[in-house]
Design a protein around this motif. Structure first.
Motif, PDB file in Angstrom:
ATOM      1  N   VAL A   1     -38.647 -17.506  -8.768  1.00  0.00           N
ATOM      2  CA  VAL A   1     -37.277 -17.337  -9.268  1.00  0.00           C
ATOM      3  C   VAL A   1     -37.296 -16.577 -10.597  1.00  0.00           C
ATOM      4  O   VAL A   1     -36.496 -15.660 -10.806  1.00  0.00           O
ATOM      5  CB  VAL A   1     -36.563 -18.698  -9.415  1.00  0.00           C
ATOM      6  N   GLU A   2     -38.220 -16.915 -11.478  1.00  0.00           N
ATOM      7  CA  GLU A   2     -38.304 -16.226 -12.775  1.00  0.00           C
ATOM      8  C   GLU A   2     -38.651 -14.749 -12.597  1.00  0.00           C
ATOM      9  O   GLU A   2     -38.099 -13.892 -13.271  1.00  0.00           O
ATOM     10  CB  GLU A   2     -39.327 -16.909 -13.695  1.00  0.00           C
ATOM     11  N   ILE A   3     -39.566 -14.460 -11.688  1.00  0.00           N
ATOM     12  CA  ILE A   3     -39.933 -13.062 -11.419  1.00  0.00           C
ATOM     13  C   ILE A   3     -38.716 -12.299 -10.882  1.00  0.00           C
ATOM     14  O   ILE A   3     -38.425 -11.187 -11.318  1.00  0.00           O
ATOM     15  CB  ILE A   3     -41.115 -12.983 -10.416  1.00  0.00           C
TER      16      ILE A   3
ATOM     17  N   ILE B   1     -36.378   1.213  -9.162  1.00  0.00           N
ATOM     18  CA  ILE B   1     -37.328   0.314  -8.500  1.00  0.00           C
ATOM     19  C   ILE B   1     -38.752   0.708  -8.855  1.00  0.00           C
ATOM     20  O   ILE B   1     -39.575  -0.152  -9.185  1.00  0.00           O
ATOM     21  CB  ILE B   1     -37.099   0.297  -6.975  1.00  0.00           C
ATOM     22  N   SER B   2     -39.048   2.002  -8.850  1.00  0.00           N
ATOM     23  CA  SER B   2     -40.414   2.422  -9.191  1.00  0.00           C
ATOM     24  C   SER B   2     -40.733   2.113 -10.655  1.00  0.00           C
ATOM     25  O   SER B   2     -41.868   1.756 -10.982  1.00  0.00           O
ATOM     26  CB  SER B   2     -40.626   3.905  -8.878  1.00  0.00           C
ATOM     27  N   GLY B   3     -39.747   2.212 -11.536  1.00  0.00           N
ATOM     28  CA  GLY B   3     -39.959   1.869 -12.946  1.00  0.00           C
ATOM     29  C   GLY B   3     -40.262   0.390 -13.125  1.00  0.00           C
ATOM     30  O   GLY B   3     -41.149   0.009 -13.894  1.00  0.00           O
ATOM     31  N   VAL B   4     -39.538  -0.453 -12.398  1.00  0.00           N
ATOM     32  CA  VAL B   4     -39.775  -1.904 -12.473  1.00  0.00           C
ATOM     33  C   VAL B   4     -41.141  -2.237 -11.883  1.00  0.00           C
ATOM     34  O   VAL B   4     -41.881  -3.052 -12.441  1.00  0.00           O
ATOM     35  CB  VAL B   4     -38.653  -2.690 -11.760  1.00  0.00           C
ATOM     36  N   LYS B   5     -41.501  -1.576 -10.781  1.00  0.00           N
ATOM     37  CA  LYS B   5     -42.825  -1.798 -10.178  1.00  0.00           C
ATOM     38  C   LYS B   5     -43.926  -1.493 -11.188  1.00  0.00           C
ATOM     39  O   LYS B   5     -44.893  -2.245 -11.314  1.00  0.00           O
ATOM     40  CB  LYS B   5     -43.014  -0.907  -8.939  1.00  0.00           C
TER      41      LYS B   5
ATOM     42  N   PHE C   1     -32.720  -8.393 -13.856  1.00  0.00           N
ATOM     43  CA  PHE C   1     -32.366  -7.987 -15.219  1.00  0.00           C
ATOM     44  C   PHE C   1     -32.751  -6.531 -15.463  1.00  0.00           C
ATOM     45  O   PHE C   1     -31.955  -5.752 -15.985  1.00  0.00           O
ATOM     46  CB  PHE C   1     -33.066  -8.908 -16.230  1.00  0.00           C
ATOM     47  N   LEU C   2     -33.967  -6.175 -15.096  1.00  0.00           N
ATOM     48  CA  LEU C   2     -34.445  -4.815 -15.334  1.00  0.00           C
ATOM     49  C   LEU C   2     -33.677  -3.788 -14.501  1.00  0.00           C
ATOM     50  O   LEU C   2     -33.362  -2.703 -14.978  1.00  0.00           O
ATOM     51  CB  LEU C   2     -35.949  -4.721 -15.057  1.00  0.00           C
ATOM     52  N   LEU C   3     -33.352  -4.144 -13.255  1.00  0.00           N
ATOM     53  CA  LEU C   3     -32.621  -3.216 -12.387  1.00  0.00           C
ATOM     54  C   LEU C   3     -31.144  -3.110 -12.784  1.00  0.00           C
ATOM     55  O   LEU C   3     -30.620  -2.013 -12.947  1.00  0.00           O
ATOM     56  CB  LEU C   3     -32.712  -3.664 -10.918  1.00  0.00           C
ATOM     57  N   LYS C   4     -30.491  -4.239 -12.940  1.00  0.00           N
ATOM     58  CA  LYS C   4     -29.039  -4.254 -13.135  1.00  0.00           C
ATOM     59  C   LYS C   4     -28.628  -4.100 -14.603  1.00  0.00           C
ATOM     60  O   LYS C   4     -27.713  -3.354 -14.915  1.00  0.00           O
ATOM     61  CB  LYS C   4     -28.439  -5.562 -12.585  1.00  0.00           C
TER      62      LYS C   4
END
Length: 126
Positions: A55-57, A72-76, A63-66
């Motif tokens: 859940v935390e992940i 998505i590639s940046g968050v990855k 948070f990072l996306l929205k």
């Protein structure tokens, strides 16, 4: 023991709910599962269940996306091993922003509860 929550509960926690129908938008979580190797729910009787760590992940990914508008590639990349180790030492990092925000929300909840407890015993003088 670690409490597991199902995908609908998770969608509600993440505020991924259709504003008109009030139904949880589980498809978003399932999409993120396909994109991020870090999200691996337990499947029990063909239903998805998530641990508090998962859940935390997922909260961080949302948070990072929205909130931060990352791709998505940046968050990855941010979640990858090497970036994480460097990122943990940077106080101005995106992960630090997430943790600061998370702590603020938890602190606010605690303060609100304390205020309710404090006011509970007071007599109504109106």
């Amino acid at each position: 023991m670690n409490k597991l929550i199902n995908i609908s509960e998770l969608s509600k926690i993440l505020n991924l709910v259709d504003s008109k129908t009030k139904k949880p938008q589980n498809h978003i979580v399932r999409f993120w599962e396909k994109k991020f190797k870090e999200i691996r729910p337990q499947k029990i009787n063909k239903r998805r269940y998530y641990s508090s760590k998962q859940v935390e992940i997922i909260k961080m990914i949302k948070f990072l996306l929205k909130n931060k508008g990352m791709t998505i590639s940046g968050v990855k990349e941010l979640l990858s091993e090497k970036v994480n180790k460097l990122d943990d030492h940077n106080d101005l990092s995106l992960k630090a922003d997430y943790y600061k925000r998370s702590l603020k929300l938890k602190s606010k909840k605690i303060l609100d509860k304390l205020k309710r407890i404090k006011n509970y015993g007071k007599k109504n003088t109106s």
